[in-house]
Structure formats: structure tokens, C-alpha cells
Design an enzyme around this catalytic site. Sequence first.
Site, PDB file in Angstrom:
ATOM      1  CD  GLN A  41      40.876  41.010  37.917  1.00 19.10           C
ATOM      2  OE1 GLN A  41      39.939  41.221  37.175  1.00 19.10           O
ATOM      3  NE2 GLN A  41      41.441  39.830  38.014  1.00 19.10           N
ATOM      4  CG  LEU A  94      39.000  47.782  30.784  1.00 16.47           C
ATOM      5  CD1 LEU A  94      39.742  47.512  32.071  1.00 16.47           C
ATOM      6  CD2 LEU A  94      38.070  46.626  30.477  1.00 16.47           C
ATOM      7  NE  ARG A 132      42.709  41.520  33.459  1.00 10.46           N
ATOM      8  CZ  ARG A 132      41.410  41.320  33.337  1.00 10.46           C
ATOM      9  NH1 ARG A 132      40.634  41.318  34.394  1.00 10.46           N
ATOM     10  NH2 ARG A 132      40.875  41.105  32.149  1.00 10.46           N
ATOM     11  CG  ASP A 153      23.144  50.098  46.828  1.00 14.27           C
ATOM     12  OD1 ASP A 153      24.054  50.745  47.370  1.00 14.27           O
ATOM     13  OD2 ASP A 153      22.430  50.542  45.916  1.00 14.27           O
ATOM     14  CG  HIS A 211      38.408  45.362  36.245  1.00 15.72           C
ATOM     15  ND1 HIS A 211      37.570  46.057  35.412  1.00 15.72           N
ATOM     16  CD2 HIS A 211      38.518  44.120  35.722  1.00 15.72           C
ATOM     17  CE1 HIS A 211      37.182  45.268  34.419  1.00 15.72           C
ATOM     18  NE2 HIS A 211      37.718  44.088  34.582  1.00 15.72           N
ATOM     19  NE  ARG A 242      36.513  39.280  37.097  1.00 15.55           N
ATOM     20  CZ  ARG A 242      36.400  39.675  35.826  1.00 15.55           C
ATOM     21  NH1 ARG A 242      35.884  38.882  34.921  1.00 15.55           N
ATOM     22  NH2 ARG A 242      36.778  40.880  35.465  1.00 15.55           N
ATOM     23  CG  HIS A 262      42.153  46.230  33.840  1.00 15.15           C
ATOM     24  ND1 HIS A 262      42.968  46.778  32.890  1.00 15.15           N
ATOM     25  CD2 HIS A 262      41.617  45.111  33.291  1.00 15.15           C
ATOM     26  CE1 HIS A 262      42.921  46.017  31.801  1.00 15.15           C
ATOM     27  NE2 HIS A 262      42.106  45.001  32.015  1.00 15.15           N
ATOM     28  CG  LEU A 293      30.469  38.435  31.286  1.00 10.41           C
ATOM     29  CD1 LEU A 293      30.639  38.752  29.808  1.00 10.41           C
ATOM     30  CD2 LEU A 293      29.415  39.349  31.893  1.00 10.41           C
ATOM     31  CD  GLU A 330      44.436  41.334  30.238  1.00  9.41           C
ATOM     32  OE1 GLU A 330      43.790  41.739  31.208  1.00  9.41           O
ATOM     33  OE2 GLU A 330      44.645  40.141  29.997  1.00  9.41           O
ATOM     34  CG  PHE A 358      40.318  36.101  27.915  1.00  9.57           C
ATOM     35  CD1 PHE A 358      40.172  36.757  26.711  1.00  9.57           C
ATOM     36  CD2 PHE A 358      39.786  36.686  29.064  1.00  9.57           C
ATOM     37  CE1 PHE A 358      39.520  37.977  26.644  1.00  9.57           C
ATOM     38  CE2 PHE A 358      39.131  37.904  29.005  1.00  9.57           C
ATOM     39  CZ  PHE A 358      39.002  38.548  27.794  1.00  9.57           C
ATOM     40  N   GLY A 369      20.986  43.259  36.304  1.00 15.51           N
ATOM     41  CA  GLY A 369      22.137  43.035  35.435  1.00 15.51           C
ATOM     42  C   GLY A 369      22.055  41.597  34.934  1.00 15.51           C
ATOM     43  N   GLY A 370      23.148  41.100  34.404  1.00 15.52           N
ATOM     44  CA  GLY A 370      23.149  39.736  33.876  1.00 15.52           C
ATOM     45  C   GLY A 370      22.650  38.726  34.897  1.00 15.52           C
ATOM     46  CB  ALA A 371      23.626  38.098  38.385  1.00 16.80           C
ATOM     47  CD  GLU A 416      31.804  43.009  40.241  1.00 21.19           C
ATOM     48  OE1 GLU A 416      31.420  43.094  39.060  1.00 21.19           O
ATOM     49  OE2 GLU A 416      32.662  43.749  40.750  1.00 21.19           O
ATOM     50  N   GLY A 464      17.924  43.911  41.397  1.00 21.94           N
ATOM     51  CA  GLY A 464      19.022  44.124  40.463  1.00 21.94           C
ATOM     52  C   GLY A 464      18.738  43.402  39.165  1.00 21.94           C
TER      53      GLY A 464
END
Lengths: 280, 141, 123, 609
Positions: free
Chosen positions: D233, D245, D281, D214, D346, D381, D235, D387, D248, D113, D12-14, D370, D10
Site C-alpha cells: 500500500q 505520514l 489511497r 527480518d 506505507h 488493506r 500512501h 491494529l 488522510e 474511515f 510491537g502490538g502483535a 504485519e 518482536g
Amino acid sequence: MSTQSPDTQTESETDPQAERLERKEERADEAASSTTETAEDTVELKVFRYDPEIADKQEPRFDTFHVPRKQGMTVLDALMHARDHFDSSLTFRHSCRQAVCGSDALFINGSQRLGCQTQIQDLNNSDTVRVEPLPHADVVKDLVVEMEHFYDQMESVEPYFDPSEEPEGEQLQSRENREKIKMSTRCIWCGACMSSCNIAAGDNEYLGPAAINKAYRFYFDEREGEERQQERLEIIEQEHGVWRCQTQFSCTTVCPKDIPLTEHIQELKREAVKSNLKFW
Amino acid sequence: MSQSYDRGLIEDFGRWREFSAGMWAWVFHKFTGWVLIAYLFTHIAVLSTSIEAADASAAVIANGEDVYTQTLHGLESIVIVRFLEVGLLAVAVFHILNGVRLLLVDLGLGLEQQDKSFYASLVLTGAIVVASVPTFLTGAF
Amino acid sequence: MAERYSSFSRGGLAWFLQRATAAFLVVTLAFHFFLLHFYNHAPEITFAGSMGRMEVPAYWLTMVLFLGTATFHGVNGVYNALVNQGISGTPKRVAKWVLVVAGVALFVQGLRVSFALAGGSLL
Amino acid sequence: MYEHDVLVVGAGGAGLRAAIAAHEEGADVALVTKLHPVRSHTGAAEGGINAALRNGDSWQDHAYDTMKGSDYLGDAPAVETLAQDAPENVIQLENWGMPFSREDDGRVSQRPFGGLSFPRTTYAGAETGHHLLHTLYEQVVKRGIEVYDEWYVTNLAVTDEDDPNERSCHGIVGYDVQTGELAGFRANDGVILATGGMGQVFDHTTNAVANTGDGVAMAYRAGVPMEDMEFIQFHPTTLPSTGVLISEGVRGEGGILYNTEGERFMFEYGYATNDGELASRDVVARAELTEVNEGRGFEDEYVMLDMRHLGEERILDRLENILHLAEDFEGVDGLEEPMPVKPGHHYAMGGIETDEHGQTCIDGLYAVGECACVSVHGGNRLGGNALPELIVFGKRAGSHAAGRDLGEPKIETGKPANPELEDLDTTASLGTVGDDEAAADGGLAAEDPETVVDAAVEREDERITRLLEKDEGTQHAEIRSDIQKTMTANVNVFREEDALEETLHDIRDARERYEDVYVADKSRTFNTDLQHTLETRNILDIAEALTMGALARDEFRGAHWRKEHQERKDDEWLKHTMVSWNDGQPELWYRPVILDGENKTYEPKERSY
Ligand SMILES: Cc1cc2nc3c(=O)[nH]c(=O)nc-3n(C[C@H](O)[C@H](O)[C@H](O)COP(=O)(O)OP(=O)(O)OC[C@H]3O[C@@H](n4cnc5c(N)ncnc54)[C@H](O)[C@@H]3O)c2cc1C
Ligand code: HEM
Ligand code: SF4
Ligand code: F3S
Ligand code: FES
């Protein structure tokens, strides 16, 4: 419009949730039965098909699918519908469905667009939608094209922050400078621009608008320092760099992120001329 | 290994209907540029008659009976040449106007209006050419 | 600094000169067309008339410069177009020299024409 | 067979952050990902990254807010690690060139936030995730880290001791989507799962089509427990047709919600005391659905979000991207019309159980992002907390896998000898239908790593060949769509005992039909039909565990709401729901929450904002 009539409560413990879904289903059924007769309520989707391994797909052809029309339906929705209901071998890249992943740049009714960002009702001819793989790229299968070349071009401009000196702690950046590079940082690597550019089609080594835009993003980032900037200019100025651009503007027209690509390329040409004229 | 299918030339030339303004501008500019340079070569070739003409006597020259004047007049009397000259004007005017448009684009001016300025070049070329037809064709028939 | 100077890639120089000559050509070409098609009508051009104009040194110089820039602009334009179409290696070198020779020949021939038209008066 | 020290599944960011960290530790690392890295769903994140960077803020406050937001189901050591490491990691991103929005003085901007006691959400326009993802990928390119993109990882190569805690992971099985080649990947030092969310379990989600959970399913079947899966969660403002999305920000700027009667229901029906549309939310999501269920929804599906009264100027200035989203994905002009919205899946708070180094109970197997559950988000969350989780734990897992000593973890992993077991009260049968799972017979326990990987490849090869050779049966799309529908109908914002129970039966039914699944596309070239069929299997396992957790937890905590049990039960439920896969049979057990931090204990308080 209170439909909360008590007599619907006869079944054992029907909760409002289930009721609602029932109502929704009825509505959908109604809609479906009314569509079968009227052909106007389907969209004719003509899709390019090709598979090197499957005998009757080796010669490319167009398949036609009739997809029920829905409010707000995008070309990607229609493709997914066709795949999930008519032909599971229909192949295309997609993921985010919201124009951020850049997977589904396609050739739709004659121009490069993201399938997920294109509302069928907004197309010139919204009754027949012709979907093809991106031009000027090799087709792997159906709508999937080979992206390696695009990635190679992107990566050839050293697309990473690489300051002359290692920063210590938070670096400062002026708002103006961030504003200057803002549009250039929005690229999602979809490849639409590259596909639309005739020059890139003719000259395989041409960096292409997206890669030049990437170079622009770093060239103008004040945090990198001047030394690095000079090196970046050399990448930009190379044989197959900015000079290849013939200001055809197709890249700018098709970019789904509205990046002013031609403007960025032109600005770099001027930077290159300026920096070289200094020594005359 | 996967194979891939290259759609070849169809992609490059079969798509002209789907070309955008900027692409047409490029195609036309290219075409007009080539015509102009080709013309320049013929032009100089024709004018080369002057080298021979220079040896002619003063009287011949005064009467316009030298090769240079004869050649030019001979050419000018052919109707097709007159029409070709109108074509040359169209080509030159478009190349100039679109050339100016390109120069502006290079300076970063009017990028937003690039398609409009292309159409403007076309329209203006048309107008100038039509306006100059009388001048170009006088005495041709 | 010599290195910097040499790093002026040919593509960039060619690009720049193409624009510079274009800017000059806008004026001269418009002038040329106007003078020889609208002011003097093409069918009425004569050797004598041409000589009369060419004997003026400023006009002669303008025309020679016009020829020079147009030749450069045209030939360089063709070369750029070929390069943009992706020619490289030997064909590119061949194209380059063919164009250089053609360009020089054109210019030399043009010069001879100009001298012929200017009569001996400039020499 | 391919071989590397560390394999990251994977990108993504992680995953990207983990790969960079492992590379900096000197390891030979490779990323294996089913999408090209920049296509990962991290790119969709809009809001921002929480980090206590400024004077007046502190990591302690960040930790406190997070604990409270989690409804006291986050583990304090994880939460504190997140809050402590976030600032340095955010500055690291800045140093890598991430184009953050800037203040007048040139420092990175932060904004307030929901649920935060200080404006500590660092952001880059409304595209924070996009910039984070691209910045990290750029650094991967800079380092020349190998990327196998469009390689779908079908399974892990794990030994099969009886006790999952004794197993070790030696690699993965990858399927090259472009060519159809199946290959083993051997990892000398560790495999890091960073496969992201599982939104495709529901039919209406803000997640990507590729978010099929997966990694969670693979780890689960290899023996790692899934933690807190019932916490999802929802949204409140997603577009009905696609689930895109609507941030907010619209409500923050003063957008209002109304029903078919034209009522501002948030006030009219008192769903939230005074906050109206600005309530949290979960509250807004439940209110919207109540309206629809009671017949006051448009087309029995959605409510309207209206921002026209804010005026064109203000909308263009602050909410421009919302206009584009509504226009592009719903065909609605937000300046002229109200926008239809409804709640959508979400984010998954739960996932693969790990400690604060990202390590699971299986030796050499890590999980971050995630797909993992450390757990920092607990029951709910906070916006802007996912992030930082990616970069903080991504980095830790990457360097730990590559051999850096991070000390003893405070969080335990793996099923202990005597866990608190739950005997779920359901008539539905659970777990596998056929015998497609090779039982853990210990046959591979003593083998060398290569053999373990080869055996895994062979098993996957058989599975794929079987799917491709079968000529008729059920298509996966039907099964997937049925699961998504039942999950959205019954396991979403409102959860009722009977409906949950029914869902387990539906899942069972789907599992049975999956036995008969076949792949119509017989090509080896870019066979997405095959890939999606494999993914659907994962969706089934996840849906089941999720529903089991939802049925077991008879309380209302965080995002988890139960009709019959509308209060938080701290005496009974300060514990994580764990589901283990015992040779094809899911088993539910509990692990107490850790509320003791470094030098304070987080006492559960009422969660009211
Ligand atoms: C619309 C939206 C807005 C959000 N906004 C915010 C926000 O403002 N702030 C915030 O903190 N959080 C936000 N989040 C949450 C956050 O963005 C995600 O939780 C986070 O990005 C997940 O990152 P990841 O690296 O774990 O997974 P992803 O980015 O989803 O990456 C998953 C990777 O795994 C790969 N993969 C998956 N399965 C396989 C397989 N079988 N084989 C090989 N590779 C595989 C994929 O190719 C991909 O590269 C938002 C989420 C969404 C959906
Ligand atoms: C009136 C003034 C002129 C202007 C403003 C002008 C402008 C330009 C410009 C800007 C280009 C570069 C296009 C590009 O690279 O994108 C160009 C190309 C060219 N010009 Fe001109 N030009 C002029 C006159 C001429 C003349 C007189 C000739 C002929 C001798 C000529 C021949 C060419 C050729 C051959 C090209 C290359 C076309 C191609 O790309 O294939 N131009 N012109
Ligand atoms: S510049 Fe625009 S069109 Fe080109 S790859 Fe990036 S987003 Fe796509
Ligand atoms: S289309 Fe191509 S020619 Fe230049 S302006 Fe764009 S790169
Ligand atoms: S699906 Fe991601 S850009 Fe269209």
C-alpha cells in the site's frame, strides 16, 4: 512548465517515470557541484565518539563531519548521512524518524532534543551542530547511552492499569477524566527529561519526572478505583518520590511531547499533602 | 560485556552555560538560603552581646556605652560591613521574591510563566537593592 | 486510621512545613528588614532602642516566632538540600542531629537574647 | 543457551499481545526484540482500530467491507475471524486501561474511515498506535514477562528435512547488540515471529528504519512461503524529505491537492469521478505520480497539499498534530504555506503465510502482525484494519503456541504436493549467488532440539565472524540504498513489465555485490554497522520475492497496478502469489483464494467507492 518535449523520447521506450528520475538526478548533480565550492552549504556536525573496545576511541573525542545541507534536514538526517557516507561505525539509536519511538533523545547544541524532531535550520547555531549523548547517563558507545536505569525507574511506579476490581465489559470514563490524563499518556520514554534534571543526576534513586508522570497517569485515571489510588499515592510519596523535585522545570522545557511535567509533579505533591492533612 | 563510560562531574558542573531559567533559580535560591541561615547564626551571635549589656547600668545604656550598642556601632562603621549588608539585602530580597514564586508554583499558579517570574524576581531584586543603597550607605564614608 | 496517619512520610511533612514557614516568613522578614533598615537605620540601633521595642509583648512574640520559624525553615532547608543531594545512611543521621542541635542552640540563644532585651518586664 | 516455552520475536502490538496470551495460558514466555518494546513501529499508527462494537453494526458487515476492500484476495475464514474477534479484543484493551477517546456518555468513541460502511474505527486521539503499544507493554510489565531488548534475532533454528512442511522450529539465534554476545534461545513450545513491516525495501516510506522485514526473510529462508508480496500500500500524502505520514484527515476536512500549474488536478484531469481528493489511497497516489511524471510536479518530485483555507481555528482544533509534523519534519508552516506531499510506501499486505491460528507450515513456528499474511488484507488493506489484526491474531497465536486448542484451521499452509507452478519469464538469475546457504541435507532432521539450536548458533557465528574479519569490500549502505532506489523507481505505484524485469537484474547485481560486503566497525559493542549489514541481506531476499510477484501478476487488483494490464482478471487471478525458497532458489506458485465464509460466499464485486 511542460517539459514533455518529444525529442527526449528517442531512447527505446523511455517512460515518463525514468525521465523524471533523470531530471531529478541532474538537478541533484547540479546542486552537488555547486555545493563543493561554497562551504556555507554544508553543516558542520561535531559528534561525540567513544568506544570502549577500539583503541583510538577509548579516549572520548569529537569528530567533525561536513554534511550537505538540505531543506527540512533534521539532525537525525545529518547523522544518518554521516554514517552512510563517511563513517559506518558512527553509532546512535533511531527508528521511527517521526518522534514516536523515543530512541534518539540526544544532547544537541546544549539541550536535550530528539534528533529526528530537530530541524537544523531551527537551531540557534545552524552552521555547527554539536551532538553528544544524553548527559547524566553512562555512555555505551558514541551517542548510545545506558537506558536501563531509566527503564527501572519507569517500571518501579507500577506503570500498569490495575483496577481494584476486575472490570466486566466496557468501562465508562468521562471525557473530562480522559482529558485530565491525556497529556500524561503521551510520554514516549525518550529519557530527555530525566537527563535534563539536576536532581535526578544527583540522586540516583529519584523516580524522575517521566516515572512520576506515569504515576500521575494512573493516579488520576478514574477507572482504577479509590483503593488503588491510595496505594499509588504511597509510591508517589516515597522517600525518593515527588518531594525530591525542586521545580527546576528543565524536564518540562525539554519534553518533546510537551507534557507539563512540573505541573503534574506539583499536583501530586498537593494531592499527597491534602490526603494526609485530612487525618489531622 | 560492554563497558560504559561515565562522564562524571563534567556533566554536573561543566554545563552551567547551558542551564535554563529554572535551574538558575534553583541555584540562586539555594545559595541565598544558605547565606541567610548562616547570617542568622552570626546575627544571633552578635545580638548575644545584649545579655552582657543587660547587666550594665542604666546610665551606660542611656549613653549607648554598653557592649551591645558599641558592638553594633563598631560594626556599622566598617565600610565593608555596610556593603555586606547591601549584599544581605539582595540575598534576602531575592530569596523572598523567588520564594514567593516557588510558593505560587507549589500552588500550581503561573507555571507557564515560571521563567518570566524568575527574571522578574532578578530584576526586582536589582531595583530594590539599587534603590536602597543610599539608605544603607549613609554615613558610611 | 492510625496507619494512614503514620504513612505521612517525613519528606512530605518537611516539604509542607518548609512552605508554611516560608509563607509566614515573607511577612515577618519584610517587616523586620523594613523596621531595622529603613524605618530605624541600622547604624542608629542602640540597646535602649531595641529594649524599647522588645518590651512590647506583641513585638516580642512576633520576634520569637520569627526566630523559631526562621530557624526551622533554615535548618530544615539545609537538611532537605543535603537529602536531595542524595546523602543517606549514617551521614544523613549525623547531619540530622547536628542540625537539630544547632537549631535548638540557636533558638535557645535567641530566646536568651530576647529576654535580655525585653528587660525583666516580661518575666 | 536460554530456554523458554514460548519465544516471541518482536515486541510491537502483535508480539506483545501474543506474549500476554501465552503467559495467560501458563507458559513461560519471553520476548526477544531488537528495539525496546515501546520503540516498535506500532507506536506510529494514528488513525484507529476497527471493531464492530455498536448497535447497528455487526461483525458480518465488518467482514464484508474487509473482503471488498481486499479486492477479493482476502481469505474468508481469516477475515471473519478478524471481524468476529475484534470487538472483544478492543474491549480487552479498554479493560487494560488504554486511553481511548470517549463519547459524552463515557463509552469509547468511534469514527468513520475509508471503505467502511459504519463508523467503527475506535481511536485514541491521533495516537491510537502509541496508546495501544504502551498499554500492551504495561501489561507485559505487570505480568513480569521476560524481555530481551536490544537483542537482534539473526536466524531461526529449524530442522532441515527436504519437505519444509515436515520441518520443525526449536528456537532462534539472538545477538545481543549491547555486548556482541551471540546466544541460542531454545523454545519448547513455539517461536512466534512478530517482526513487523518491511518498509526499508523502499527509499521513501512511512515505516521505521527498523522495519527491515527480518522475520519474513528468516521464515522464508527456513522454508515458509511468502504470500502476496507484491501487494504494497502506498500512501498518497507523505512528506518528501522523511516519508512522515500526513493523515488522510487533512483531505477529509477539505484540504486540496494542486500541481505547479496551480490546478486541482484530481478534478482537472478526472482521476476520480467526483471524489476529487477524497478518492481512495491508490487512486490519489497514482494521480499524484502521473502529475509529476508529466512535468507538473514541484522539483519533479511532489505536489502540494493545501489546508490554509480551512482557517486557523479549524486547523488548530482538528489537525493540530499535522501542523507539528509539517513544521518538525519539513520545516513548513501549514498555516502559512501549502505542504509538499508525495506517495510513499506505507504497508505490506503480504508476508509469511499462516493459518488463522498464526501457525506456519513449519511445526512450532508462528507469525503474526504485519510480517504475517493470514490473509485478511488481500490486495488492499483498509485503514484501521491492521491494529485489530495485531491483537486478534496475536492473541490466537500466543495461546495456541502455549497449548490451547483452537480447533482445526480452515486455511491450509505449506506448499501442497501439486501446486500450480509459475515459470516466471525473466532473463535475470534469481536466488543466492554463492553457497552461503547450507543445503537442506537432512543432517539436522533427526537431532534433538538442543543440537539444532547449537548448530544454528554456530552457523551464525561463522557468518558474523566472517563479516567482521573481512577488511575491505563493499559497505552495506550502498547496496541498501541502490535496492531502495530501484524498488522505488520501478516497483512502486506504477509497475511496468520492462522496469520490473530490470529490477530483478538490479537485485541480482546487488546480491553479487553483497557477496563482497564487509563491516568496517570492528567493535563488539553496539555494532549497528553489523546489524544493518545483516538486515540488508533480508531486504535483498524480500525485494526479490516482491518483484517476482509483481512481474507474475499481470492484472490490476487492489494496490497492484500494471501498465499493460489495467483490469482485474477474476477468472485467472483469484489466487495468492506464493514464493518458496528451495535451497536458495525462489519458486513461484499459487494457492486459490478462499471466498467461502462461515455461512456465506463473498462474490467478487466491482471495488468502487
Ligand atoms: C505511519 C503509520 C500509520 C499507521 N496507522 C494505522 C492505523 O491508523 N490503523 C491501523 O490499523 N494500522 C495502521 N498502521 C499499520 C500498523 O500500525 C502496523 O501494521 C502495525 O503496527 C505493525 O505491528 P507489528 O506488531 O506487526 O510490528 P511492529 O510494531 O513494527 O513491531 C516489530 C517488532 O519486531 C522487532 N523486530 C524486528 N526485527 C527483529 C529482529 N530481527 N530481531 C528481533 N526483533 C525484531 C522490533 O524490535 C519490533 O519490536 C500504520 C502504520 C504506519 C507506518
Ligand atoms: C521571606 C521569606 C522566605 C521565603 C518566602 C522563603 C521561601 C523558601 C522556600 C519556598 C524554600 C524551599 C525551596 C525548595 O525546597 O524548593 C526555601 C528554602 C530555604 N530557605 Fe527560605 N524563605 C524565606 C526566608 C528564609 C530565611 C529567613 C532563611 C534563613 C534563615 C531561609 C533559609 C532557607 C534555606 C537554608 C533554604 C534551603 C535552601 C536549599 O534548598 O538549599 N529562608 N525558602
Ligand atoms: S516525559 Fe517527555 S521527555 Fe520525559 S521520557 Fe516522556 S516524552 Fe521523554
Ligand atoms: S527538572 Fe527535575 S527538579 Fe523537578 S521540575 Fe523537573 S523534575
Ligand atoms: S527516531 Fe523515533 S523518536 Fe526520533
